[in-house]
Design an enzyme around this catalytic site. Sequence first.
Site, PDB file in Angstrom:
ATOM      1  CG  ASN A  10      -1.743   1.251   1.348  1.00 47.05           C
ATOM      2  OD1 ASN A  10      -1.884   1.995   0.377  1.00 47.05           O
ATOM      3  ND2 ASN A  10      -2.287   1.509   2.523  1.00 47.05           N
ATOM      4  CD1 TRP A  11       3.815   1.242  -2.711  1.00 49.38           C
ATOM      5  CD2 TRP A  11       3.727   2.301  -4.684  1.00 49.38           C
ATOM      6  NE1 TRP A  11       4.670   0.593  -3.559  1.00 49.38           N
ATOM      7  CE2 TRP A  11       4.635   1.217  -4.782  1.00 49.38           C
ATOM      8  CE3 TRP A  11       3.503   3.099  -5.797  1.00 49.38           C
ATOM      9  CZ2 TRP A  11       5.324   0.932  -5.958  1.00 49.38           C
ATOM     10  CZ3 TRP A  11       4.185   2.813  -6.974  1.00 49.38           C
ATOM     11  CH2 TRP A  11       5.088   1.748  -7.045  1.00 49.38           C
ATOM     12  CE  LYS A  12      -0.051   3.407   4.702  1.00 51.02           C
ATOM     13  NZ  LYS A  12       0.051   3.561   6.146  1.00 51.02           N
ATOM     14  CD  GLU A 168      -5.513  -1.128   8.432  1.00 52.52           C
ATOM     15  OE1 GLU A 168      -4.512  -0.909   7.749  1.00 52.52           O
ATOM     16  OE2 GLU A 168      -6.485  -0.360   8.491  1.00 52.52           O
ATOM     17  N   GLY A 174       2.733   2.635  10.898  1.00 53.31           N
ATOM     18  CA  GLY A 174       3.679   3.736  10.734  1.00 53.31           C
ATOM     19  C   GLY A 174       4.326   4.190  12.023  1.00 53.31           C
ATOM     20  N   GLY A 236       4.970   1.634   4.540  1.00 52.53           N
ATOM     21  CA  GLY A 236       6.229   2.323   4.250  1.00 52.53           C
ATOM     22  C   GLY A 236       7.326   1.450   3.668  1.00 52.53           C
TER      23      GLY A 236
END
Length: 250
Positions: A10-12, A168, A174, A236
Site C-alpha cells: 500500500n503506497w498510500k 491492522e 507507521g 512504508g
Amino acid sequence: MARKKLIAANWKMYKNPQQTHEFFRHFLPLVADHNRDEIVVCPPFVDLHAAVEAAKASNVAIGGQNLHWEKEGAYTGEVSSSMLLAVGCTHVIIGHSERRQYFGETDDIVNLKLKAALEAGLTPIVCVGEVLEEREAGLTEDVLRRQCLRAFHAISGKKAGKLVVAYEPVWAIGTGKTATPQMAAESHSLIRGEATKAFGEQFANNLRILYGGSVKAENAKALMTEEEIDGALVGGASLDGKSFAAIVKY
C-alpha cells in the site's frame, strides 16, 4: 489445502508515474521467480496506468487503494470499480484505517464498497483493526466483531468468494510498533470466527487474513510463519523495491 499467502504493498500518497516505473524496474527482477505467494502493489490512482504497464506479463498484480460503491455518478474525486477494472486492476483496498480516521468512512460504507468490489469481480482487501485506546481498554475483540459484522452484512458466501481481510492494529501503523505474532494470530483467529458465522466454516477455513502494521523485512518471517497469518499489507517498507522484495521472500 494450505492458503496461498498474499503480500500487498500500500503506497498510500507516495510516488508519481515516473517513480512508479523506476520502482518496478528494480523490483520485478528481484521477485521474477517467486510464485509461492501472490504479490500485489496498490499505488495512488494517478500511478495505476504506469504500474499496470510496468507489471505487464509479470507475477505482480495491481490494485487500487479505494473505490466508490456506485458504478458512476456526480461524485467528484471518486473512482468506480469499473474504472479500476478498465485500467487493469485486479484488487482493491477497502476501509483502511486512514480512510476511516481522516475521511469519515464507517463500517456501513465499508460494507457498500465491499459489495461493489465483489459484484465487479475485484479481489477486495478489507481492513479492520483497533486503535490504541481500544486495545488498552480491552475492547479489541468487541471492535473486530463489530467491524466484521457490519462489513460482511447481507453478503452471501457465494458472493464473498474473493474476499481477503487485513487485520491492522491502528496503533502499529507507521509507528514502528508491531503486534507480536501471537497477538496478531489471536486477532486473526477471532476474525476467522466471525467469517465462519457469516459465510460458513468451509469459507472461513479458506479465507486469507493478512497482517498490516509496521511490517518490515526484519519481522516478516516471524509474522508469516504464524499459522493464522496469511500474508501482509505493507505500508512504508513497500516503497523501496529492495525492501519490499525482502518481505515478499521472507
